[in-house]
Design an enzyme around this catalytic site. Sequence first.
Site, short mmCIF file in Angstrom:
data_model
loop_
_atom_site.label_atom_id
_atom_site.label_comp_id
_atom_site.label_asym_id
_atom_site.label_seq_id
_atom_site.Cartn_x
_atom_site.Cartn_y
_atom_site.Cartn_z
CB ALA A 273 -0.90 -0.01 1.23
N GLY B 131 -0.04 -5.22 0.88
CA GLY B 131 -1.34 -5.04 0.24
C GLY B 131 -1.44 -5.75 -1.09
CD GLU C 168 -3.30 -7.28 3.38
OE1 GLU C 168 -3.58 -7.51 4.56
OE2 GLU C 168 -3.08 -6.15 2.93
CD GLU D 64 1.23 -5.91 5.51
OE1 GLU D 64 1.94 -6.91 5.74
OE2 GLU D 64 0.37 -5.87 4.63
#
Lengths: 291, 389
Positions: free
Chosen positions: B197, B240, B243, B263
């Site tokens: 992200a 991200g 994911e 993360e």
Amino acid sequence: MAAFCRTAALLLQRTKTSPCALIAARTYSSGGQYQHIIVDRKGEKQNVGFIQLNRPKALNALCDGLMTEMGQALDAFEEDKQIGAIVITGSEKAFAAGADIKEMQNRNFQECYAGNFLAHWNKVSLVQKPVIAAVNGFALGGGCELAMMCDIIYAGEKAQFAQPEILLGTIPGAGGTQRLTRAVGKSLAMELVLTGDRISAQEAKLAGLVSKVYPADQVVQEAIKCGEKIAGNSKLVCIMAKEAVNAAFELTLAEGNRTEKRLFHATFATDDRKEGMTAFVEKRKAAFTDK
Amino acid sequence: MCRERKLLRYRNSLRPCADQRVLKQLKSEGVGNVLFADCLTQRDENVKKWLQSKLKAAPGFTGQSYVDKYGLGEPCHDIQHVLKKIAVQLGKTRRVKAITGVGVITITVPNYSAAAYDFIQVFRKGELGGQFQHIIVDRKGEKQNVGFIQLNRPKALNALCDELMTEMGQALDAFEEDKQIGAIVITGSEKAFAAGADIKEMQNRNFQECYAGNFLAHWNKVSLVRKPVIAAVNGFALGGGCELAMMCDIIYAGEKAQFAQPEILLGTIPGAGGTQRLTRAVGKSLAMELVLTGDRISAQEAKLAGLVSKVYPADQVVQEAIKCGEKIAGNSKLVCIMAKEAVNAAFELTLAEGNRMEKRLFHATFATDDRKEGMTAFVEKRKAAFTDK
């Protein structure tokens, strides 16, 4: 098979007035009245039940009659105190190449729902004793679902697994989407269910669907050996162990652990637990009594 | 003719520019043979060559530079954007004059054929391709039945920002409504699927903003899509990105793909389903290892662990994903949606309840025409002709 039929005929002739022998005859003759399956006992101590799908012209396609007969055979094995494990297999060419399409072709939604179509097809998953599937050749659609209902799958090297219902315009209806996803993970399960592609026995083993791969001519023997190993333990406690493992698919981890603990404590109410632990401490072979 | 239509459908990323002014001025003095400075992107090489050849063949070519004449500064037209403005006039004329980076050409649109009408509709609604900045949207496959979304933020290694996810949501909505699309493929570049992200975006937020603003709420759009979605992962799928791939139904990985949930190295945890989907896919031990250490696994390790279902060479993975999408889209689209729902129920229900749900959906397929057609075709030993009804 023939021996059992002869025994049954003999018992029936000699003991018209003895109900116990009649019941014994019925039990022994349980192989006699089946059209679509072959039923037998295997193993040195005759403690492994054996069911072989026998519809060679239809590549063992599962029809309502076959599943009903299988239910009856499984009931008989459940009641038989001598049987400790059950092996289900097909022919070397096909374990079961799906459900009988001709049977399903002209049904409509109302018939299926009201008639609870496929309701009794999950009989294999309700059996208390351990069931081992020895899969050779094609296990497609309903055949793959039947194998996955069993507790252990041994595959022959040429076995193929698939869920090709999507190619017929329908979806798996006997647990295929649920059990396959739990076994091989989302990506592979989605791929198989949405494309209808097949995986080989080796891929199935890597993915976690089957636990062992053997040469095609040995897999049934190996499955029976595994059944004998299981049947040599305490049959009562085997049933508890199977129940605990199956609870992992129904409960959260915490509740599953609690169920397992309750079953574990319950084994301390059995004679076999005491016998097994005592034999271990005394460094001798345990003599289980299934009590 | 076919080639012109292909060009018309060619999708590109869009950069805003003062095209209204340009168009007005050009219109006022009549469209002549003018030459823009070169502004087409690398991908447009083939288009540029074709346009140049057309231009050379056009009579009265003067070679005058448009930029010099109108002082536009950096030229920023590409075919897509300009054609969009012109397309609204297609009802009035059969010949579309396109102002492109290499000059003015005339593209003859087939006269009011169905294909031309589709083109008009798409561009008028602005659904596909025209307005997206961070993604490229297209249709792929022989029968144009596979939706294609490519993440397009090369400078940020396709880092997922709020806008990108919003645009992806819009593109997915468009594909869901499009009855022709049977499956969707999501991919990134060959270097990176999505390297996490956008950290700069998140850096200065506090708890109150995140909670009240429901940060990341709409990022799960991919998991709500009803049609099957295939992720073609090349390069980095970190945080991200991993994911996002796991939200898709099927993952095909390139040989150099890497998956990770790093993360923890930033002092946070996965926030878009990473801990849940990874654990269900690869098991507790490996999931804990990845989430707690931030380590990466290769594509081969991911396949062994059950995260991805196929590994292909890096230059083939997108094609293979599209092939898989075509295979899926060739089946009954209605029943594919049911099959996907049944498989996803395995993650929400216990086994007994999941079996019951599957059986209800199975019974429901008997209320479809496609089920009858599929089984009849099987018995009659012919190819099924599904109608998605």
